[in-house]
Design an enzyme around this catalytic site. Structure first.
Site: not given
Ligand code: GLN
Length: 503
Positions: A80, A155, A179
């Site tokens: 990532k 994400s 994420s």
């Molecule tokens: N969807 C969540 C956010 O927008 C989690 C994102 C994540 O775990 N990096 O913050």
């Protein structure tokens, strides 16, 4: 070579076995996956460099030729793009870091490299890991290989899309509020977010430091176990919040379970005695019926494996959304203050003075969601609002963590859906940040508590899209989660299904 044609259908474990047996070289495997990556149409990759990857593969082949036999040697993966890497640019999905080259590797990246894994490059993600659909990437959205008009989740959307489409056998991801688990669920792969602190955060571009955690994403629990064994472990000199607990071998027990699986009648109820708790708040009207159906049939499968299902209560589940969306932006506003155009990152071309340079560099470099969170975070931390928002959120966070401990007096593992719906269409929620936030309902509470959680492919819902089952464990219980997921995967084949057209 006919074996090469289906190399990409092999998981990490099988590829490593072929490499160790000398049936294929790491250079051959790497070249095979590089060819797939080159023609990918999913927007999964942000950076590749075939020469670098092949150099990694050659080094792995030298180790193999010298007789080294370690479980990941020569197997490709990709990272990532929030893990900093020397060999590839690191953008965190943001224009702020366009073309940024780190002088060092993140701890997780160097640990996997030491284990002999070959990096194929960097994977698309939401800007600074903020998002649930990969649509907040400053570059392009990643697409779901099961239906390219849909998001792959976020994400870690690029990681999920690439693994599901068999562009790579495994990937790293990060999970701040879901994420790893949510994109794994929406693309039909397996992912685990370990206990907070299990993997070093050193070299992970920081989003919300009290929540950020690295983890593996692959097709099976066994492959995740192999990666996590190499990724985890203390790194106290560089990340003081990393857990001072020795690295664990998560894979050996799973491999032993596979070996004893066939034809042994005593093994028919391998999970006898295990209690899985179902929080009633995870099974309410907020969850789409197609998702509930798949989750419930997965739980019925667990009952066949000997598990007892019990109902548990996580009364503050709903509050996890406002609590997370106060705490995460607060930490983000602080973390992102380092991007000021001075030391690294984007600097505006024209400015009048220092303040103007800050303003223009930040306005140009950050996208809408990062800007929104910086503003919310600065607001909830400001004098007069700190007590009302940030402190209150921290207090509720503590209560949420306590509720989990109460629930774990009644069960070993907590289960439910990962996402309230299957993957939605690209564009459907882009203009509505709150709709994105609400989709995180089932993953945020365990993140706030710092607990390990995973997503296991559990079937299909609306539009033939994958549905994941979430398993949440108590602190440090990654091995138990992986073991339970592995038993499920020996009894089902959801994790082996592949999207059509992924060739
Ligand atoms: N969807 C969540 C956010 O927008 C989690 C994102 C994540 O775990 N990096 O913050």
């Amino acid at each position: 070579m006919s074996t090469n044609l289906d190399l990409h259908d092999l998981g990490v474990f099988e590829l490593a076995a072929k490499l160790a047996a000398g049936q294929v070289s790491s250079v051959e495997v790497t070249q095979h996956f590089l060819n797939r990556v080159k023609s990918e149409q999913l927007g999964a990759f942000l950076a590749t460099d075939a020469d670098v990857s092949l150099a990694h593969a050659k080094a792995a082949d030298v180790r193999l030729a010298a007789g080294e036999r370690t479980p990941l040697l020569g197997v490709p993966l990709a990272h990532k793009d929030v893990f900093v890497t020397r060999d590839f640019a690191t953008t965190a999905g943001s224009n702020m870091l366009a073309n940024y080259r780190s002088p060092f590797d993140a701890t997780v990246v160097s640990k996997l490299a030491q284990a002999g894994m070959v990096s194929l490059g960097k994977l698309n993600c939401d800007e600074f890991a903020m998002g649930s659909g990969n649509e907040n990437s400053a570059y392009f959205p990643a697409k779901n290989p099961w239906d390219t008009s849909r998001i792959p989740g976020g994400s870690s959307g690029g990681s999920a899309a690439a693994v599901a489409a068999r562009l790579i056998p495994a990937a790293t991801g990060t999970d701040t509020g879901g994420s790893i688990r949510q994109p794994a669920s929406l693309t039909g792969i397996t992912g685990i977010k370990p206990t907070y602190g299990r993997c070093s955060r050193f070299g992970m571009v920081a989003f919300a430091s009290s929540l950020d955690q690295a983890g593996p994403m692959a097709r099976s629990a066994l492959d995740c176990a192999l990666l996590l064994s190499a990724m985890a472990g203390p790194d106290l000199d560089r990340d003081s919040t990393s857990l001072d607990m020795p690295a664990v071998d998560y894979a050996t027990d799973l491999i032993a379970a596979s070996l004893s699986h066939h034809g042994d009648s005593a093994q028919k109820q391998p999970l006898k005695g295990l209690k899985i708790g179902l929080p009633k708040q995870f099974f309410g009207a907020g969850c789409a019926p197609d998702v509930l159906l798949a989750v419930r049939s997965a739980l019925a499968e667990y009952e066949k494996l000997g598990v007892t299902l019990v109902e548990v209560d996580l009364p503050l589940t709903e509050l996890s959304i406002p609590v997370y969306y106060v705490i995460a932006p607060a930490e983000a506003s602080s973390n992102l203050s380092r991007f000021d155009g001075v030391r690294y990152g984007h600097r505006a071309a024209n400015y009048t003075d220092l303040t103007d340079m800050y303003k223009k560099s930040r306005s140009e470099g950050f996208g809408d969601e990062a800007t929104r969170r910086i503003m919310i975070g600065a607001y909830v931390l400001s004098h007069g609002y700190y007590d009302a928002y940030y402190l209150k959120a921290q207090k509720i966070r503590r209560l949420i963590a306590q509720d989990f401990q109460t629930a774990f007096t009644q069960c070993d593992i907590i289960a439910g859906p990962v996402s309230p719906t299957v993957a939605w269409k690209i564009g459907d929620k882009k203009a509505d940040p709150v709709a994105n936030y609400l989709a995180d309902i089932y993953t945020l509470s365990s993140s706030l508590a710092g607990l390990p959680g995973m997503s296991v492919p559990a079937g299909f819902g609306e539009g033939g899209m994958p549905v994941g089952l979430q398993l949440i464990g108590n602190y440090f219980k990654e091995a138990q989660l992986l073991g339970a997921a592995h038993q499920f995967q020996m009894a089902t084949d959801w994790h082996l299904r592949k999207p059509e057209g992924s060739v």
